[in-house]
Design a protein around this motif. Structure first.
Motif, PDB file in Angstrom:
ATOM      1  N   PRO A  90       3.868  -0.291   5.227  1.00 50.16           N
ATOM      2  CA  PRO A  90       4.413  -0.235   6.586  1.00 50.16           C
ATOM      3  C   PRO A  90       5.089   1.099   6.839  1.00 50.16           C
ATOM      4  O   PRO A  90       5.436   1.827   5.903  1.00 50.16           O
ATOM      5  N   SER A  91       5.291   1.396   8.105  1.00 46.47           N
ATOM      6  CA  SER A  91       5.902   2.676   8.454  1.00 46.47           C
ATOM      7  C   SER A  91       6.565   2.559   9.818  1.00 46.47           C
ATOM      8  O   SER A  91       6.245   1.670  10.614  1.00 46.47           O
ATOM      9  N   ARG A 105      11.236  -7.517   8.906  1.00 49.48           N
ATOM     10  CA  ARG A 105      11.335  -6.451   7.904  1.00 49.48           C
ATOM     11  C   ARG A 105      12.256  -5.339   8.404  1.00 49.48           C
ATOM     12  O   ARG A 105      13.006  -4.745   7.630  1.00 49.48           O
ATOM     13  N   LEU A 106      12.213  -5.069   9.705  1.00 48.44           N
ATOM     14  CA  LEU A 106      13.118  -4.083  10.291  1.00 48.44           C
ATOM     15  C   LEU A 106      14.564  -4.563  10.192  1.00 48.44           C
ATOM     16  O   LEU A 106      15.454  -3.806   9.779  1.00 48.44           O
ATOM     17  N   VAL A 107      14.793  -5.822  10.560  1.00 43.34           N
ATOM     18  CA  VAL A 107      16.141  -6.382  10.481  1.00 43.34           C
ATOM     19  C   VAL A 107      16.639  -6.363   9.044  1.00 43.34           C
ATOM     20  O   VAL A 107      17.799  -6.021   8.764  1.00 43.34           O
ATOM     21  N   SER A 108      15.773  -6.729   8.104  1.00 41.83           N
ATOM     22  CA  SER A 108      16.155  -6.747   6.698  1.00 41.83           C
ATOM     23  C   SER A 108      16.549  -5.363   6.209  1.00 41.83           C
ATOM     24  O   SER A 108      17.546  -5.203   5.481  1.00 41.83           O
ATOM     25  N   LEU A 109      15.790  -4.340   6.603  1.00 41.19           N
ATOM     26  CA  LEU A 109      16.116  -2.975   6.185  1.00 41.19           C
ATOM     27  C   LEU A 109      17.452  -2.522   6.772  1.00 41.19           C
ATOM     28  O   LEU A 109      18.281  -1.921   6.079  1.00 41.19           O
ATOM     29  N   GLU A 136       4.785  -0.762  11.983  1.00 39.66           N
ATOM     30  CA  GLU A 136       3.405  -1.171  11.822  1.00 39.66           C
ATOM     31  C   GLU A 136       2.825  -0.448  10.611  1.00 39.66           C
ATOM     32  O   GLU A 136       3.431   0.499  10.095  1.00 39.66           O
ATOM     33  N   PRO A 137       1.652  -0.853  10.124  1.00 35.44           N
ATOM     34  CA  PRO A 137       1.046  -0.167   8.983  1.00 35.44           C
ATOM     35  C   PRO A 137       0.844   1.327   9.247  1.00 35.44           C
ATOM     36  O   PRO A 137       0.419   1.717  10.337  1.00 35.44           O
ATOM     37  N   ARG A 138       1.142   2.124   8.251  1.00 30.56           N
ATOM     38  CA  ARG A 138       1.025   3.575   8.388  1.00 30.56           C
ATOM     39  C   ARG A 138      -0.394   3.998   8.776  1.00 30.56           C
ATOM     40  O   ARG A 138      -0.591   4.966   9.509  1.00 30.56           O
ATOM     41  N   VAL A 139      -1.384   3.258   8.286  1.00 35.06           N
ATOM     42  CA  VAL A 139      -2.769   3.649   8.516  1.00 35.06           C
ATOM     43  C   VAL A 139      -3.118   3.697   9.999  1.00 35.06           C
ATOM     44  O   VAL A 139      -4.014   4.441  10.414  1.00 35.06           O
ATOM     45  N   LEU A 140      -2.407   2.935  10.843  1.00 35.10           N
ATOM     46  CA  LEU A 140      -2.727   2.912  12.267  1.00 35.10           C
ATOM     47  C   LEU A 140      -2.537   4.285  12.914  1.00 35.10           C
ATOM     48  O   LEU A 140      -3.300   4.675  13.800  1.00 35.10           O
ATOM     49  N   PHE A 146      10.698  -0.733   2.802  1.00 36.00           N
ATOM     50  CA  PHE A 146      10.739  -2.049   3.424  1.00 36.00           C
ATOM     51  C   PHE A 146      10.511  -3.125   2.362  1.00 36.00           C
ATOM     52  O   PHE A 146      10.042  -2.836   1.258  1.00 36.00           O
ATOM     53  N   ASP A 147      10.824  -4.373   2.708  1.00 33.84           N
ATOM     54  CA  ASP A 147      10.531  -5.483   1.802  1.00 33.84           C
ATOM     55  C   ASP A 147       9.053  -5.447   1.418  1.00 33.84           C
ATOM     56  O   ASP A 147       8.196  -5.259   2.290  1.00 33.84           O
ATOM     57  N   PRO A 148       8.732  -5.620   0.141  1.00 26.20           N
ATOM     58  CA  PRO A 148       7.332  -5.485  -0.289  1.00 26.20           C
ATOM     59  C   PRO A 148       6.442  -6.604   0.234  1.00 26.20           C
ATOM     60  O   PRO A 148       6.852  -7.754   0.363  1.00 26.20           O
ATOM     61  N   ARG A 149       5.222  -6.240   0.556  1.00 20.42           N
ATOM     62  CA  ARG A 149       4.158  -7.180   0.903  1.00 20.42           C
ATOM     63  C   ARG A 149       2.882  -6.713   0.220  1.00 20.42           C
ATOM     64  O   ARG A 149       2.646  -5.517   0.078  1.00 20.42           O
ATOM     65  N   ASP A 150       2.060  -7.683  -0.190  1.00 19.37           N
ATOM     66  CA  ASP A 150       0.751  -7.366  -0.756  1.00 19.37           C
ATOM     67  C   ASP A 150      -0.327  -7.802   0.222  1.00 19.37           C
ATOM     68  O   ASP A 150      -0.289  -8.930   0.736  1.00 19.37           O
ATOM     69  N   VAL A 151      -1.294  -6.930   0.486  1.00 18.38           N
ATOM     70  CA  VAL A 151      -2.461  -7.339   1.259  1.00 18.38           C
ATOM     71  C   VAL A 151      -3.302  -8.245   0.367  1.00 18.38           C
ATOM     72  O   VAL A 151      -3.676  -7.865  -0.747  1.00 18.38           O
ATOM     73  N   CYS A 152      -3.565  -9.456   0.850  1.00 18.13           N
ATOM     74  CA  CYS A 152      -4.211 -10.479   0.028  1.00 18.13           C
ATOM     75  C   CYS A 152      -5.476 -11.012   0.690  1.00 18.13           C
ATOM     76  O   CYS A 152      -5.612 -10.981   1.920  1.00 18.13           O
TER      77      CYS A 152
END
Length: 310
Positions: free
Chosen positions: A167-168, A206-210, A244-248, A267-273
């Motif tokens: 994310p970014s 994730r924004l609130v958490s950060l 949003e994802p950096r790739v966008l 940011f809190d970690p997430r795995d693309v699954c």
């Protein structure tokens, strides 16, 4: 209980009325009504509430709908599997995807798949992870590509972790704070977030958490939007920021208008699954698409993070 009764029940719910379902199925409305009444009588419960305003599901009906859709989809897949085993590469694949794997995985792979299986129809549904998983469970999706927290594991789901989500903070090109390196430099900025009707959480959490981790108080989320396209359009035309994802910001469609702000905080970690129902084996064509996606992920991102099957 018969498959005809299940198809009738699902059609009534999907169409929103007995009359519309009868037209869709090309049967008499009286026949359709008898099928629903017979199903309810056999089960000993009321599945549908009828009123002058239309029909609605009872609590039992909502649970039954999930099972009914899954059964009908499994029957369809069983038929497709037999055809594909005979060398008849026909059928359809329904998959769900969030924005990051759509750009990172699906778009590079699907063109090659369609060239190899020109008679297999691929239908793509986009949305949030929670919505996609609900549709996997009720049989409306064969599988999904979506981010999950590292600790998530469900006994009814097969979860193959592919790579770590990236994310970014996304801003318009030329944003006055486009080159800052800390979330603390963005504490006074205003944010826009995707928040589809009935969905809570996602990137906004994730924004609130950060912000909480950095003791910055609550972020100023001043706008919410239904979709990714609306959110990115707002960001392109304003000084609002989004997560949003950096790739966008690197895609051809957006690279001229958007940029990623290089903050150092994580940011809190997430795995693309890759997520699917454990109890629903893939057809041959679906398995081939899944294998292509996994192989491409490993080529680009290296070995999988880890795999959990429940």
């Amino acid at each position: 209980m018969t498959l005809v009764q299940l198809r009738v029940f699902c059609a009534v719910v999907e169409q929103g009325s007995f009359r519309a379902a009868a037209r869709t199925l090309d049967i008499a409305q009286s026949t359709l009504t008898q099928a629903i009444q017979g199903l309810e009588g056999e089960l000993g419960v009321t599945l549908l509430n009828r009123s002058h305003q239309g029909i609605s599901l009872t609590a039992v009906g909502e649970r039954f709908l999930v099972r009914a859709n899954a059964i009908l989809r499994d029957c369809e897949l069983a038929s497709q599997d037999v055809m594909q085993s005979r060398g008849e590469d026909e059928g359809n694949i329904t998959l769900g995807v969030t924005s990051e794997p759509l750009a990172e995985l699906l778009l590079p792979v699907v063109k090659r798949f369609v060239e190899r299986f020109p008679r297999v129809q691929v239908h793509v549904t986009s949305g949030y992870t929670k919505m996609l998983i609900e549709r996997i469970r009720d049989g409306r999706l064969d599988f999904a590509l979506a981010p999950l927290a590292p600790q998530v594991s469900d006994v009814d789901l097969s979860i193959e972790r592919l790579y770590r989500s990236m994310p970014s903070v996304i801003a318009r090109k030329g944003h006055p704070k486009a080159h800052v390196t800390s979330i603390r430099d963005l504490v006074d900025c205003e944010w826009v977030s995707i928040r589809p009707a009935g969905i809570v959480g996602g990137a906004e959490n994730r924004l609130v958490s950060l912000f909480n981790t950095e003791n910055l108080g609550a972020p100023k989320v001043v706008l919410t939007a239904e979709s990714l396209l609306e959110t990115l359009h707002i960001v392109c035309e304003s000084d609002y920021l989004t997560i949003e994802p950096r790739v966008l910001s690197e895609l051809t469609l957006f690279s001229g208008a958007l940029t990623s702000i290089p903050i150092r905080e994580a940011f809190d970690p997430r795995d693309v699954c890759l997520v699917a129902r454990r109890s629903a084996p893939f057809t041959l064509a679906t398995q081939e698409l899944v294998s292509m996606l996994v192989s491409y992920s490993r080529l680009v991102h290296g070995p999988a993070v880890r795999s959990t099957a429940g």
